[in-house]
Design an enzyme around this catalytic site. Structure first.
Site, PDB file in Angstrom:
ATOM      1  N   GLU A 116       0.811  -1.219   0.000  1.00  0.00           N
ATOM      2  CA  GLU A 116       0.000   0.000   0.000  1.00  0.00           C
ATOM      3  C   GLU A 116       0.847   1.273   0.000  1.00  0.00           C
ATOM      4  O   GLU A 116       0.423   2.309  -0.514  1.00  0.00           O
ATOM      5  CB  GLU A 116      -0.955   0.018   1.200  1.00  0.00           C
ATOM      6  CG  GLU A 116      -2.104  -0.979   1.085  1.00  0.00           C
ATOM      7  CD  GLU A 116      -1.779  -2.363   1.632  1.00  0.00           C
ATOM      8  OE1 GLU A 116      -0.583  -2.644   1.913  1.00  0.00           O
ATOM      9  OE2 GLU A 116      -2.705  -3.172   1.792  1.00  0.00           O
TER      10      GLU A 116
ATOM     11  N   PHE B 137     -11.271  -7.435  13.758  1.00  0.00           N
ATOM     12  CA  PHE B 137     -10.194  -7.875  12.862  1.00  0.00           C
ATOM     13  C   PHE B 137      -9.878  -6.765  11.854  1.00  0.00           C
ATOM     14  O   PHE B 137     -10.778  -6.204  11.236  1.00  0.00           O
ATOM     15  CB  PHE B 137     -10.626  -9.154  12.125  1.00  0.00           C
ATOM     16  CG  PHE B 137      -9.605  -9.628  11.135  1.00  0.00           C
ATOM     17  CD1 PHE B 137      -8.347 -10.038  11.549  1.00  0.00           C
ATOM     18  CD2 PHE B 137      -9.896  -9.638   9.776  1.00  0.00           C
ATOM     19  CE1 PHE B 137      -7.396 -10.464  10.623  1.00  0.00           C
ATOM     20  CE2 PHE B 137      -8.953 -10.065   8.850  1.00  0.00           C
ATOM     21  CZ  PHE B 137      -7.699 -10.483   9.275  1.00  0.00           C
ATOM     22  N   GLN B 138      -8.619  -6.466  11.703  1.00  0.00           N
ATOM     23  CA  GLN B 138      -8.123  -5.423  10.801  1.00  0.00           C
ATOM     24  C   GLN B 138      -8.752  -4.054  11.100  1.00  0.00           C
ATOM     25  O   GLN B 138      -9.028  -3.276  10.189  1.00  0.00           O
ATOM     26  CB  GLN B 138      -8.324  -5.813   9.325  1.00  0.00           C
ATOM     27  CG  GLN B 138      -7.465  -7.013   8.948  1.00  0.00           C
ATOM     28  CD  GLN B 138      -7.301  -7.215   7.462  1.00  0.00           C
ATOM     29  OE1 GLN B 138      -8.207  -6.956   6.684  1.00  0.00           O
ATOM     30  NE2 GLN B 138      -6.141  -7.699   7.048  1.00  0.00           N
TER      31      GLN B 138
ATOM     32  N   LYS C  11     -17.474  -0.612   6.168  1.00  0.00           N
ATOM     33  CA  LYS C  11     -17.937  -1.601   5.193  1.00  0.00           C
ATOM     34  C   LYS C  11     -19.457  -1.554   5.038  1.00  0.00           C
ATOM     35  O   LYS C  11     -19.973  -1.650   3.918  1.00  0.00           O
ATOM     36  CB  LYS C  11     -17.485  -3.002   5.619  1.00  0.00           C
ATOM     37  CG  LYS C  11     -17.858  -4.036   4.566  1.00  0.00           C
ATOM     38  CD  LYS C  11     -17.091  -5.326   4.666  1.00  0.00           C
ATOM     39  CE  LYS C  11     -17.435  -6.208   3.471  1.00  0.00           C
ATOM     40  NZ  LYS C  11     -16.769  -7.509   3.527  1.00  0.00           N
TER      41      LYS C  11
ATOM     42  N   MET D 280      24.463   8.717   2.352  1.00  0.00           N
ATOM     43  CA  MET D 280      24.335   9.976   3.081  1.00  0.00           C
ATOM     44  C   MET D 280      24.640   9.752   4.564  1.00  0.00           C
ATOM     45  O   MET D 280      25.262  10.592   5.207  1.00  0.00           O
ATOM     46  CB  MET D 280      22.937  10.567   2.883  1.00  0.00           C
ATOM     47  CG  MET D 280      22.814  12.022   3.314  1.00  0.00           C
ATOM     48  SD  MET D 280      23.962  13.113   2.444  1.00  0.00           S
ATOM     49  CE  MET D 280      22.894  13.815   1.194  1.00  0.00           C
TER      50      MET D 280
END
Lengths: 577, 160
Positions: A50, A112-113, A162, A474
Site C-alpha cells: 500500500e 479484525f483489521q 464496510k 548519506m
C-alpha cells in the site's frame, strides 16, 4: 436511482474525472472493488504494497497536476499507506486516499483489521473523514477533492465503513458544487501588500528571487519566468522548486541550501532583498537561523498564512495563489524604477567562477556525478526524473538541470526512502510518452522493490538508474564528517544481484562497472521504449555530496569539494541533524 | 504571556481531537481547554488558555485557522473580554475552622453547595486569578479534592 455505497463512491470518482486508482484490496473494501470491477473508465493499478500505491498516486499527481487517488483496506492496509500520506502531506501534494473501515457496529471493539484510521492519520493529512452512512458518501467525496486540490493542496483521507459501502440508498448524482463555511481557500491578492513589496524591490541593490515548491504546485512557472526576466534579478530554487524556472537560463544560480551552489548561498547571505515565492524557509535551506540572510528585507509570497513568520520573520507578506501574486507584481512593477544591479551580478559571477559543482574524477571508478551528467545527455534533459532519498537524490538535483516544472519528482520534505520507484510508475502513467528515469541507490531501491512486479503487469516502462555504492551513502557521509568515521550500520553487505533480480521480475538488467560502458548502457536502455530497464551502476563508494553547509553553519560558511577539510560540526549543529 | 483563544468549530466527531492533536504535534502548550455546543447546535465553542510569546500565539491562531473544521478563531486577550472559571472544592471542616472558612467563602462570593458531618463542597466562579487566590486562602492540608472547569470567555463588544 438506488445504488449501494460502493457504487455511489465509484460514480463519484468517475464524476471527478479520476482515470487511475492505485490500490490493494482487502476485506473492508471488497464491495468497493466489486463496484470498481465493472467500471470501464477508471483503471485500477494493483500495487504490491500500500505504501507503493500512495507513492504512485503521488508521482502521478506531481507529474500531471491532477489529484492522485489511492484505495486501501482497513487496518494494515491503512497503516502501510501512512508513510505515503505523510510524504504527500509534507510536500503539499493533492491526493484523495480512500480506506476501508470495519463495519460501524463493531468500531471500537478491536475488530479484525481495525485501526483508528482517522486518528492515526490526523497529523499527516490536510483533512480526513469517517463515513458511516451511504447517504454521506457523495458529499464527502466532493468535499475531499475540493479540500485536496484547493488552497495549499494536500492529502485527504476518506475512511468508509464496510456497512456504508453495502447499504443501498437513493443517489441523486454527484454534487456539482460544495460550500463549506469553515473552508474558503479563495484569496484576493492584497494590493496594499503588492505596493509595499514593490517599494522594497525598487530600492534593492542586491536582490534575489528564492523560489520553492509552491511555484511548481501552483503552476506559476510562466509568471515566475516573466518576473525574473523582467527584473533581471538572479534566482535560486529549492529542491522542491527545481524546474519552475529553467535551470539553464543564465539568471539561474541553481539550488540553494545545504547542498546548493556557492553562488546561491552567498547571494542569499549578502542580499538586501529576498523575494520568496512559494517556499517555507525549511531548515535544509536556512542553515543556522542566527546567520540567515542578515542584511535582507524579506518578501514572502505564499498561499498558506501559517508559513508566514513560522521560521523567519518577514518584512512584507503577500497571501494568495503564487501565480496570482506574481501576475500582480508583474503588472504593478515599473522595471525602469529598479536600481542598477550590474555590480551585484559582477559579484555573483565572481562567486560562480569558484565552480562549486566541480568534482574530481578518478581513474578506474565511476563518479556518481558523471552518471547523472550522462543521464542528462542521453535524455537530452527531457526526461521526468524521480528519485529516492540520499546522496543520489542530491546528485540528481545538482547535475540534471531541469528546465521545465513537474519533471523532477522527489520526496523533499519528508525524505522518504522508497518513494522513487512507485513515483516513477505513477509518473509514467500520467505522461506515458515521456522517458521516465528513477534515480535511486542500493539502499532506497530495496525499500519498494516489489513494485517492479506491478510495473510489469501494468506496462509502465521506466529506467532505473541505481547509484550502487554499497553504502547508505548519506549516512556514511555524515558519519565520516561528524562521527569520526565510525561507520555504524551504514554498509550494505550482501546486496542482491540486481541484474538477475530485474530479470526475475521480467525486466532487463544491465550492470555497469566501467565508465566507458556507462553512456552506451544508458543509450541502450533508453532505446528499449517498452521495457523497464534496471541499470545497476557501481560507483565510487567514498564519494561525498558537495558543496555542503555543515549543520549549524551559515550560508557563507560552505565547504567545497577538495578545497575544504570538513570540520566537525558543533553541538548545536548536531542537534539540527 | 497568557492568552485566551476562543475557537468556533464544527460540532463534529473528532473536531476536539484535531485541536488537541495540533497543540501536542506542534509543541504548543495548553493551560486549560473547555468545549461545549453553542446556541447553534452545529457549532461548538472551545476556549483555550495558552502561554507563549507573540510569535507563538500568532502561529497557534494561524494553525487553528488552517484546520478545516475551524470556522473562526479569536484571541480574546487582544480585545476587551470577560473570562470566567468555575471551581468545585471539597474541604475538611470542624467546629474550630468553620467560622473562618465561612468568612472566606463570603469574601470570594462562593457558595456552599453540599455539607456533610465534616466536609464542605464549595463552588466559586470568577477569573482564574480569583480562584487561585481563594484556593491559596484555604489551609492546603484541609483540601480534599479540587475540580476546575478551565477558562471560558467572550468578548464584550456586540460582534465577537
Amino acid at each position: 436511482m438506488k445504488l449501494n455505497g460502493a457504487q455511489i463512491l465509484i460514480d463519484c470518482l468517475k464524476s471527478e474525472g479520476v482515470k487511475h486508482i492505485f490500490g490493494y484490496p482487502g476485506g473492508a473494501v471488497l464491495h468497493i472493488y466489486d463496484a470498481l470491477n465493472v467500471c470501464t473508465v477508471i483503471d485500477h493499478i494493483l500495487v504490491r504494497h500500500e505504501q507503493g500505491a500512495v507513492h504512485a498516486a503521488d508521482g502521478y499527481a506531481r507529474t500531471s497536476g491532477k489529484c492522485g487517488v489511492a484505495l486501501v483496506t482497513s487496518g494494515p492496509g491503512l497503516t502501510n499507506a501512512v508513510t505515503g500520506i505523510a510524504t504527500a502531506f509534507t510536500d503539499s501534494i493533492p491526493m484523495v486516499v480512500v480506506s476501508g473501515q470495519v463495519p460501524s457496529p463493531v468500531i471500537g471493539s478491536d475488530a479484525f483489521q481495525e485501526v483508528d484510521a482517522v486518528g492515526i492519520t490526523r497529523s499527516c493529512v490536510k483533512h480526513n473523514f469517517l463515513v458511516k452512512n451511504a447517504d454521506d458518501i457523495a458529499e464527502t467525496v466532493k468535499k475531499a477533492f475540493y479540500i485536496a486540490t484547493t488552497g495549499r493542496p494536500g492529502p485527504v483521507l476518506i475512511d468508509i465503513t464496510k456497512d456504508a459501502t453495502i447499504a443501498e440508498t437513493e443517489y441523486e448524482g454527484y454534487p456539482k458544487t460544495i460550500k463549506m463555511r469553515s473552508y474558503q481557500p479563495e484569496v484576493q491578492v492584497d494590493a496594499e501588500q503588492i505596493k509595499k513589496a514593490i517599494a522594497i524591490i525598487e530600492k534593492a541593490k542586491k536582490p534575489i528571487i528564492y523560489s520553492g515548491g509552491g511555484s511548481v504546485i501552483g503552476n506559476a512557472s510562466k509568471a515566475l519566468t516573466t518576473l525574473t526576466h523582467n527584473t533581471g534579478f538572479p534566482i535560486t530554487q529549492t529542491l522542491m522548486g527545481l524546474g519552475a524556472f529553467p535551470a539553464t537560463d543564465k539568471q539561474s544560480l541553481g539550488m540553494l541550501g545545504m547542498h546548493g551552489t556557492y553562488e546561491s548561498n552567498m547571494a542569499m547571505h549578502d542580499s538586501d532583498c529576498i523575494i520568496t515565492v512559494g517556499a517555507r524557509f525549511d531548515d535544509r535551506i536556512t542553515g543556522n537561523l542566527e546567520k540567515f540572510c542578515p542584511y535582507a528585507k524579506i518578501i514572502h509570497i505564499d498561499i498558506d498564512p501559517s508559513t508566514i513568520g513560522k521560521v523567519v520573520g518577514v518584512d512584507v507578506s503577500i497571501i494568495g495563489q503564487v501565480n496570482d501574486v506574481l501576475q500582480a507584481l508583474i503588472q504593478s512593477l515599473d522595471t525602469k524604477k529598479l536600481e542598477n544591479i550590474d555590480s551585484w551580478w559582477k559579484q555573483i559571477n565572481d562567486w560562480r567562477s569558484v565552480d562549486s559543482m566541480a568534482y574530481r574524477t578518478k581513474q578506474g571508478v565511476i563518479k556518481p556525478q558523471t552518471v547523472i551528467e550522462a543521464l542528462y545527455e542521453v535524455t537530452k534533459g527531457e526526461a521526468i526524473v524521480t528519485s529516492d532519498v540520499g546522496q543520489h537524490q542530491m546528485w540528481a538535483a545538482q547535475y540534471y538541470p531541469f528546465d521545465k516544472p513537474r519533471r523532477w519528482i522527489n520526496s523533499g520534505g519528508l525524505g522518504t526512502m522508497g518513494f522513487g520507484l512507485p513515483a516513477a510508475m505513477g509518473a509514467k502513467l500520467a505522461d506515458p510518452d515521456r522517458d521516465v528515469a528513477c534515480v535511486t541507490g542500493d539502499g532506497s531501491i530495496q525499500m519498494m522493490l516489489q513494485e517492479l512486479s506491478t510495473m510489469l503487469q501494468y506496462h509502465t516502462p521506466v529506467k532505473i538508474i541505481n547509484i550502487n555504492n554499497g553504502y547508505l551513502g548519506m549516512v556514511r557521509q555524515w558519519q565520516e564528517f561528524f562521527y569520526e568515521k565510525r561507520y555504524a550500520m551504514s554498509y550494505m553487505d550482501a546486496l542482491p544481484d540486481f541484474v538477475k533480480l530485474a530479470e526475475s521480475y521480467g525486466h532487463i538488467g544491465i550492470r555497469v562497472e566501467k565508465e566507458a560502458d556507462l553512456k552506451p548502457a544508458l543509450i541502450e536502455a533508453f532505446k528499449q521504449k517498452d521495457r523497464t530497464v534496471f541499470i545497476d551502476i557501481l560507483t565510487d563508494p567514498t564519494e561525498n555530496v558537495f558543496p555542503m553547509i555543515p549543520s549549524g553553519a551559515g550560508h557563507h560558511e560552505m565547504l567545497l569539494a577538495g578545497r575544504d577539510e570538513m570540520a566537525s560540526t558543533n553541538d548545536s549543529g548536531l542537534n539540527l541533524v | 504571556m497568557r492568552h485566551i483563544i476562543s475557537v468556533m468549530l464544527e460540532n463534529e466527531a473528532g473536531a476536539l481531537s484535531r485541536v488537541a492533536g495540533l497543540f501536542s504535534a506542534r509543541g504548543f502548550n495548553i493551560e486549560s481547554l473547555t468545549v461545549a455546543a453553542t446556541n447553534d447546535p452545529t457549532l461548538s465553542r472551545m476556549t483555550i488558555v495558552s502561554v507563549g510569546d507573540d510569535n507563538i500565539i500568532e502561529q497557534i491562531v494561524k494553525q487553528l485557522e488552517k484546520l478545516i473544521d475551524v470556522v473562526k478563531v479569536i484571541d480574546l486577550t487582544a480585545t476587551e473580554h470577560v473570562e470566567r472559571e468555575l471551581l468545585l472544592v471539597k474541604i475538611d471542616v470542624n467546629p474550630n475552622t468553620q467560622a473562618d472558612i465561612d468568612r472566606q467563602i463570603d469574601q470570594f462570593s462562593g457558595k456552599i453547595i453540599d455539607v456533610s458531618e465534616d466536609t464542605y463542597l464549595i463552588e466559586v466562579a470568577g477569573q482564574s486569578k480569583k480562584i487561585n487566590e481563594f484556593l491559596d486562602s484555604l489551609d492546603a492540608s484541609k483540601i480534599l479534592e479540587v475540580s476546575r472547569t478551565g477558562v471560558t470567555g467572550v468578548c464584550q463588544k456586540r460582534e465577537g
